[in-house]
Design a protein around this motif. Structure first.
Motif, PDB file in Angstrom:
ATOM      1  N   ASP A 345       0.807  -1.215   0.000  1.00 10.68           N
ATOM      2  CA  ASP A 345       0.000   0.000   0.000  1.00 10.68           C
ATOM      3  C   ASP A 345       0.845   1.272   0.000  1.00 10.68           C
ATOM      4  OD1 ASP A 345      -2.423  -1.312  -0.117  1.00 10.68           O
ATOM      5  OD2 ASP A 345      -2.717  -1.328   2.051  1.00 10.68           O
ATOM      6  N   GLU A 346       1.963   1.251   0.715  1.00  9.74           N
ATOM      7  CA  GLU A 346       2.789   2.456   0.826  1.00  9.74           C
ATOM      8  C   GLU A 346       3.816   2.574  -0.285  1.00  9.74           C
ATOM      9  OE1 GLU A 346       2.642   4.956   2.766  1.00  9.74           O
ATOM     10  OE2 GLU A 346       1.297   4.379   4.382  1.00  9.74           O
ATOM     11  N   ASP A 347       3.812   1.623  -1.219  1.00 11.85           N
ATOM     12  CA  ASP A 347       4.780   1.669  -2.305  1.00 11.85           C
ATOM     13  C   ASP A 347       4.515   2.839  -3.246  1.00 11.85           C
ATOM     14  OD1 ASP A 347       5.956  -0.583  -1.319  1.00 11.85           O
ATOM     15  OD2 ASP A 347       5.381  -1.907  -2.963  1.00 11.85           O
ATOM     16  N   VAL A 348       5.576   3.310  -3.874  1.00 10.96           N
ATOM     17  CA  VAL A 348       5.482   4.312  -4.928  1.00 10.96           C
ATOM     18  C   VAL A 348       6.152   3.728  -6.155  1.00 10.96           C
ATOM     19  CG1 VAL A 348       6.021   6.668  -5.642  1.00 10.96           C
ATOM     20  CG2 VAL A 348       5.641   6.161  -3.220  1.00 10.96           C
ATOM     21  N   ALA A 349       5.415   3.590  -7.236  1.00  9.61           N
ATOM     22  CA  ALA A 349       5.987   3.012  -8.448  1.00  9.61           C
ATOM     23  C   ALA A 349       7.172   3.849  -8.903  1.00  9.61           C
ATOM     24  CB  ALA A 349       4.939   2.933  -9.546  1.00  9.61           C
ATOM     25  N   ALA A 350       8.248   3.184  -9.260  1.00  6.60           N
ATOM     26  CA  ALA A 350       9.478   3.902  -9.615  1.00  6.60           C
ATOM     27  C   ALA A 350      10.179   3.199 -10.760  1.00  6.60           C
ATOM     28  CB  ALA A 350      10.404   3.989  -8.405  1.00  6.60           C
ATOM     29  N   THR A 351      11.047   3.936 -11.425  1.00  9.44           N
ATOM     30  CA  THR A 351      11.861   3.398 -12.504  1.00  9.44           C
ATOM     31  C   THR A 351      13.328   3.577 -12.138  1.00  9.44           C
ATOM     32  OG1 THR A 351      10.181   4.097 -14.095  1.00  9.44           O
ATOM     33  CG2 THR A 351      12.317   3.472 -14.981  1.00  9.44           C
ATOM     34  N   THR A 352      14.091   2.492 -12.202  1.00  7.05           N
ATOM     35  CA  THR A 352      15.515   2.569 -11.888  1.00  7.05           C
ATOM     36  C   THR A 352      16.333   2.594 -13.184  1.00  7.05           C
ATOM     37  OG1 THR A 352      15.833   0.162 -11.796  1.00  7.05           O
ATOM     38  CG2 THR A 352      15.098   1.257  -9.779  1.00  7.05           C
ATOM     39  N   TYR A 353      17.516   3.182 -13.093  1.00  3.90           N
ATOM     40  CA  TYR A 353      18.380   3.320 -14.262  1.00  3.90           C
ATOM     41  C   TYR A 353      19.797   2.879 -13.908  1.00  3.90           C
ATOM     42  CZ  TYR A 353      14.671   6.371 -16.064  1.00  3.90           C
ATOM     43  OH  TYR A 353      13.471   6.876 -16.482  1.00  3.90           O
ATOM     44  N   ASP A 354      20.500   2.325 -14.882  1.00  7.21           N
ATOM     45  CA  ASP A 354      21.907   2.039 -14.633  1.00  7.21           C
ATOM     46  C   ASP A 354      22.709   3.317 -14.837  1.00  7.21           C
ATOM     47  OD1 ASP A 354      22.853   2.258 -17.433  1.00  7.21           O
ATOM     48  OD2 ASP A 354      21.780   0.383 -17.754  1.00  7.21           O
ATOM     49  N   TRP A 355      23.934   3.298 -14.327  1.00 11.58           N
ATOM     50  CA  TRP A 355      24.760   4.511 -14.316  1.00 11.58           C
ATOM     51  C   TRP A 355      25.033   5.013 -15.726  1.00 11.58           C
ATOM     52  CZ3 TRP A 355      29.477   4.860 -10.455  1.00 11.58           C
ATOM     53  CH2 TRP A 355      29.803   6.202 -10.238  1.00 11.58           C
ATOM     54  N   GLU A 356      25.292   4.120 -16.659  1.00 12.65           N
ATOM     55  CA  GLU A 356      25.572   4.545 -18.024  1.00 12.65           C
ATOM     56  C   GLU A 356      24.375   5.224 -18.663  1.00 12.65           C
ATOM     57  OE1 GLU A 356      28.427   4.768 -19.629  1.00 12.65           O
ATOM     58  OE2 GLU A 356      29.257   4.164 -17.686  1.00 12.65           O
ATOM     59  N   THR A 357      23.171   4.746 -18.356  1.00 18.85           N
ATOM     60  CA  THR A 357      21.965   5.380 -18.892  1.00 18.85           C
ATOM     61  C   THR A 357      21.788   6.773 -18.303  1.00 18.85           C
ATOM     62  OG1 THR A 357      20.893   3.242 -19.187  1.00 18.85           O
ATOM     63  CG2 THR A 357      19.466   5.162 -19.129  1.00 18.85           C
ATOM     64  N   ILE A 358      22.085   6.917 -17.018  1.00 16.29           N
ATOM     65  CA  ILE A 358      22.015   8.244 -16.395  1.00 16.29           C
ATOM     66  C   ILE A 358      22.960   9.198 -17.102  1.00 16.29           C
ATOM     67  CG2 ILE A 358      22.496   9.548 -14.279  1.00 16.29           C
ATOM     68  CD1 ILE A 358      21.659   6.987 -12.735  1.00 16.29           C
ATOM     69  N   ARG A 359      24.154   8.723 -17.403  1.00 11.01           N
ATOM     70  CA  ARG A 359      25.135   9.574 -18.077  1.00 11.01           C
ATOM     71  C   ARG A 359      24.698   9.941 -19.493  1.00 11.01           C
ATOM     72  NH1 ARG A 359      30.196   5.973 -15.871  1.00 11.01           N
ATOM     73  NH2 ARG A 359      30.777   7.303 -14.096  1.00 11.01           N
ATOM     74  N   SER A 360      24.156   8.950 -20.230  1.00 12.72           N
ATOM     75  CA  SER A 360      23.826   9.189 -21.623  1.00 12.72           C
ATOM     76  C   SER A 360      22.511   9.922 -21.819  1.00 12.72           C
ATOM     77  CB  SER A 360      23.794   7.856 -22.390  1.00 12.72           C
ATOM     78  OG  SER A 360      22.759   7.022 -21.894  1.00 12.72           O
ATOM     79  N   ASP A 361      21.533   9.683 -20.912  1.00 15.19           N
ATOM     80  CA  ASP A 361      20.192  10.234 -21.131  1.00 15.19           C
ATOM     81  C   ASP A 361      19.839  11.410 -20.217  1.00 15.19           C
ATOM     82  OD1 ASP A 361      20.062   8.140 -22.843  1.00 15.19           O
ATOM     83  OD2 ASP A 361      18.270   7.224 -22.002  1.00 15.19           O
ATOM     84  N   ILE A 362      20.484  11.502 -19.059  1.00 18.07           N
ATOM     85  CA  ILE A 362      20.114  12.535 -18.090  1.00 18.07           C
ATOM     86  C   ILE A 362      21.177  13.627 -17.984  1.00 18.07           C
ATOM     87  CG2 ILE A 362      19.372  13.006 -15.715  1.00 18.07           C
ATOM     88  CD1 ILE A 362      17.503  11.136 -17.248  1.00 18.07           C
ATOM     89  N   GLU A 363      22.434  13.216 -17.848  1.00 17.62           N
ATOM     90  CA  GLU A 363      23.504  14.187 -17.607  1.00 17.62           C
ATOM     91  C   GLU A 363      23.965  14.925 -18.861  1.00 17.62           C
ATOM     92  OE1 GLU A 363      26.810  12.291 -15.772  1.00 17.62           O
ATOM     93  OE2 GLU A 363      25.680  11.550 -14.047  1.00 17.62           O
ATOM     94  N   LYS A 364      23.625  14.408 -20.013  1.00 12.87           N
ATOM     95  CA  LYS A 364      24.201  14.960 -21.254  1.00 12.87           C
ATOM     96  C   LYS A 364      23.844  16.428 -21.442  1.00 12.87           C
ATOM     97  CE  LYS A 364      20.289  13.345 -24.061  1.00 12.87           C
ATOM     98  NZ  LYS A 364      19.878  12.473 -25.169  1.00 12.87           N
ATOM     99  N   LYS A 365      24.788  17.186 -21.986  1.00  9.98           N
ATOM    100  CA  LYS A 365      24.566  18.615 -22.234  1.00  9.98           C
ATOM    101  C   LYS A 365      23.934  18.811 -23.604  1.00  9.98           C
ATOM    102  CE  LYS A 365      28.130  20.524 -19.245  1.00  9.98           C
ATOM    103  NZ  LYS A 365      29.245  21.465 -19.096  1.00  9.98           N
TER     104      LYS A 365
END
Length: 365
Positions: A345-365
């Motif tokens: 009941d107290e869960d919050v649906a979430a999506t996890t990412y690997d470090w390389e995906t964070i670098r390529s999709d989130i951190e990129k300028k």
């Protein structure tokens, strides 16, 4: 409508499929297992640093942790930090809560500066009241990473912002509710905490959506602090004063409370209630909602706490990181709600990412 459906489809896929350009996986976090509760003031990593590893000290000041989302975010952050510490990528994480008080948050930032922390992560109480404290940090050469309830009105090469487009989230949810009620009728808007960037932006998203639906009227705005108990209490007082309600939009943490309030008020046909990806609501939708009940559920991804740890380490390692980054949302629709059958009941649906995906999709300028 085609654009809206595309947004919802893309968001739903983000919850269960690979992130664009890399891998991601769906999960849920239980607030009962959180590393901190609403009354705590400080939580420091207990993981044992790897011999010869990096000794980065990272401090996090959370503006509030009195609901399941913030508790989940802190839990994910702690888990990621413990792994990074064990892997020799960092040395320590300290989590403190400001309890929605800007003065307390300023003091916490200044304490991190005095204690020589290498990077400060901030979930801000406001857009501008922290500027002087952030300025003190960057003057001391300490990078600041703003997450979740930003952005703040401050730009500097040492200030990085990982935020959600709250306007877009609220607009998407509101448009879907308006479509479901046939483009006309009465809706209630459940708001968050007055004065926060999140609440202001999500309210704007509701207003933007309603420009397309002149026959949809907001008959009540209720501040809930994203808290189910407060939402239910307020709704129990308001509903008897209203003739009829066709739909409800929420910022998160109180969708199932809205279901309960309407049931208590004797609504035999429930309004279209936008969900918030909490287990309470998703379980109700799967198991108790009227057959064919159609709505949309969407929320910020509480795994942004973990994401912040990986981004923080990259910043400290001198990697190229964008100063302004966006974190994806996740949406659940009638087409895929049946895949979420094991949430507490107290869960919050979430999506996890690997470090390389964070670098390529989130951190990129």
């Amino acid at each position: 409508m085609k654009k809206l459906l595309a947004l919802m489809t893309a968001g739903a896929m983000a919850l269960s499929l690979a992130a664009c350009g890399g891998s991601a996986s769906s999960t849920a976090s239980s607030a009962a297992d959180s590393t901190a509760d609403a009354s705590s003031t400080e939580e420091t990593s207990s993981a044992t640093p790897a011999a010869g590893g990096k000794t980065y000290k990272i401090g996090f000041t959370d503006n509030y942790n009195g609901n399941s989302y913030h508790q989940s975010m802190e839990k994910y952050m702690q888990e990621a930090a413990d792994k990074l510490i064990a892997d020799g990528e960092m040395g320590e994480l300290t989590i403190v809560e400001a309890n929605q008080d800007a003065a307390s948050q300023i003091s916490q930032i200044e304490d991190f500066i005095t204690q020589g922390y290498d990077l400060i992560v901030i979930d801000p109480c406001s857009t501008s009241s922290l500027n002087n404290a952030v300025q003190e940090a960057v003057d001391a050469g300490i990078p600041c990473l703003i997450i979740n309830d930003g952005p703040i009105d401050f730009e500097n090469d040492l200030v990085y912002q990982l935020n959600f487009d709250f306007v877009d989230l609220a607009k998407t949810l509101t448009e879907r509710v308006c479509e479901e009620i046939g483009g006309k009728g009465n809706i209630i808007e459940l708001r968050g905490t007055a004065g926060t960037t999140c609440d202001t932006d999500m309210h704007q998203g509701v207003l933007d959506a309603l420009e397309k639906y002149p026959d949809v009227k907001v008959v009540s705005e209720i501040y809930t602090d994203w808290n189910g108990s407060k939402a239910q209490t307020e709704l129990n007082s308001v509903l008897p004063t209203l003739d009829h309600v066709d739909g409800l939009v929420t910022q998160g943490g109180d969708a199932y409370a809205a279901v309960q309030a309407f049931q208590s008020a004797g609504y035999t046909e429930l309004p279209v209630i936008a969900g918030d990806n909490r287990g309470y609501f998703i379980n109700w939708w799967n198991n108790e909602a009227p057959e064919g009940y159609s709505t949309i559920s969407g929320a910020c991804n509480p795994w942004d706490g973990a994401m912040a740890m990986y981004i923080a380490v990259d910043i400290l390692n001198g990697e190229e990181v964008a100063n302004n980054m966006n974190c994806p949302f996740g949406y659940i629709t009638a087409d895929n709600v049946g895949t979420y059958t094991d949430m507490a009941d107290e869960d919050v649906a979430a999506t996890t990412y690997d470090w390389e995906t964070i670098r390529s999709d989130i951190e990129k300028k």
